[in-house]
Write an enzyme that holds these catalytic residues in place. Sequence first.
Site, PDB file in Angstrom:
ATOM      1  N   TYR A  71       0.846  -1.193   0.000  1.00 22.73           N
ATOM      2  CA  TYR A  71       0.000   0.000   0.000  1.00 22.73           C
ATOM      3  C   TYR A  71       0.881   1.241   0.000  1.00 22.73           C
ATOM      4  O   TYR A  71       2.074   1.180   0.320  1.00 22.73           O
ATOM      5  CB  TYR A  71      -0.916   0.016   1.234  1.00 22.73           C
ATOM      6  CG  TYR A  71      -0.190   0.203   2.551  1.00 22.73           C
ATOM      7  CD1 TYR A  71       0.299  -0.882   3.255  1.00 22.73           C
ATOM      8  CD2 TYR A  71       0.005   1.486   3.075  1.00 22.73           C
ATOM      9  CE1 TYR A  71       0.964  -0.716   4.453  1.00 22.73           C
ATOM     10  CE2 TYR A  71       0.675   1.661   4.278  1.00 22.73           C
ATOM     11  CZ  TYR A  71       1.162   0.557   4.965  1.00 22.73           C
ATOM     12  OH  TYR A  71       1.834   0.732   6.149  1.00 22.73           O
ATOM     13  N   CYS A  72       0.276   2.359  -0.390  1.00 19.73           N
ATOM     14  CA  CYS A  72       0.966   3.643  -0.332  1.00 19.73           C
ATOM     15  C   CYS A  72      -0.107   4.710  -0.125  1.00 19.73           C
ATOM     16  O   CYS A  72      -1.234   4.394   0.242  1.00 19.73           O
ATOM     17  CB  CYS A  72       1.785   3.884  -1.605  1.00 19.73           C
ATOM     18  SG  CYS A  72       0.802   3.918  -3.112  1.00 19.73           S
ATOM     19  N   THR A  73       0.226   5.965  -0.337  1.00 22.79           N
ATOM     20  CA  THR A  73      -0.692   7.055  -0.003  1.00 22.79           C
ATOM     21  C   THR A  73      -1.994   7.008  -0.791  1.00 22.79           C
ATOM     22  O   THR A  73      -3.082   6.974  -0.227  1.00 22.79           O
ATOM     23  CB  THR A  73      -0.019   8.419  -0.264  1.00 22.79           C
ATOM     24  OG1 THR A  73       1.271   8.396   0.334  1.00 22.79           O
ATOM     25  CG2 THR A  73      -0.845   9.556   0.294  1.00 22.79           C
TER      26      THR A  73
ATOM     27  N   ILE B 250      -4.148   4.586   1.068  1.00 18.99           N
ATOM     28  CA  ILE B 250      -4.672   4.892   2.400  1.00 18.99           C
ATOM     29  C   ILE B 250      -5.849   5.865   2.302  1.00 18.99           C
ATOM     30  O   ILE B 250      -6.810   5.787   3.062  1.00 18.99           O
ATOM     31  CB  ILE B 250      -3.562   5.513   3.282  1.00 18.99           C
ATOM     32  CG1 ILE B 250      -2.392   4.530   3.416  1.00 18.99           C
ATOM     33  CG2 ILE B 250      -4.093   5.897   4.653  1.00 18.99           C
ATOM     34  CD1 ILE B 250      -1.076   5.206   3.777  1.00 18.99           C
TER      35      ILE B 250
END
Length: 348
Positions: free
Chosen positions: A198-200, A227
């Site tokens: 996952y990332c931003t 996120i």
Amino acid sequence: MQLYNKLSAEERRALILKAGNDRLTISFYKYAKIKNIQEFRDQLFVDWEKLEVLGRTYVATEGINAQISLPANNLEKFKEQLYLIDFMNDIRLNVAVEQDSFSFLKNKIKIRKKIVADGLEDDTFDVTDIGTHLKAKEFNSIIEDKNTVLVDMRNHYESEIGHFKGAITPDVDTFRDSLDIIEDDLKEHKEDKNLVMYCTGGIRCEKASAYYKHKGFKNVYQLEGGIIDYTRQVKDEGLENKFLGKNFVFDHRKSERISEDIVSSCHQCGAPCDSHVNCLNKGCHLLFIQCNSCKEEMLETCSDKCREIVILSEEDQKKLRKGKSVSNKVFRKGRTDKLKFSPNKNNL
Ligand SMILES: [Zn+2]
Ligand SMILES: [Zn+2]
């Protein structure tokens, strides 16, 4: 035809105030193959001017990456227009959790070589051959699987103030570095483990998942919309929130609070704190975590040295800065001995 932004930030701020409409901050991206990039860029600019879109958008022959704001009541029109472009039909728009009508004051659409500065020179793989997208609900369940390795694809200063429970958070300054570290750590498990990342906002995982598939990983998954969209889904669907702390964002807000947990400490006194500041000394500008009492005592600077500088006159400060560049040190918080409580200070 006007193809570039003409108003200053201040003029724009005044216009937004006067209009009095709520603005939405949204982001979206897509890897695709775009042929005539200049024409594509100019058309976007013209279309978006009409809808009072502001923001920072990168376009490249490999796709588009946009962070924008627009009047809330233009959203439907904006979508209609965007969906007319083939590869963006039904594209997911990430709406920011905390809204701020002044998140952007200019409309910049830039042509770049890449839509994210990912440091990847390897263009032998297909960036549109991505991993499996996960919705928040699916993500919550797969990360409980003992065969899953959950990886935070962001940099250390981002994961420090907030991350998913149980995630590996590589201590890296760049995306490129974390690709190698993860590949090396997991090289024995290319087939038997689920690699979940996952990332931003999801964009880094699009590239990373294509990269890992290319490198032979069989079970590659990513949190769709990152996120930002996870948080929205958790709220809308009443799911359990497994993200702790704050989501670091790349505009002046610096972060969005996702849970009440404080997972990091003030880099100067060690007290629980998750607020980033940039050192007030313009010749330093270091990004670090500082609590309110240290902020007061240190006049919002990172060190005694910087504190001595900010009490000088602006003119004397300018003289000191002359000929020195700090641009690439800004995010290197913790890579300095100045900060006593930074978790990364020993990893120089
Ligand atoms: Zn402190
Ligand atoms: Zn400083």
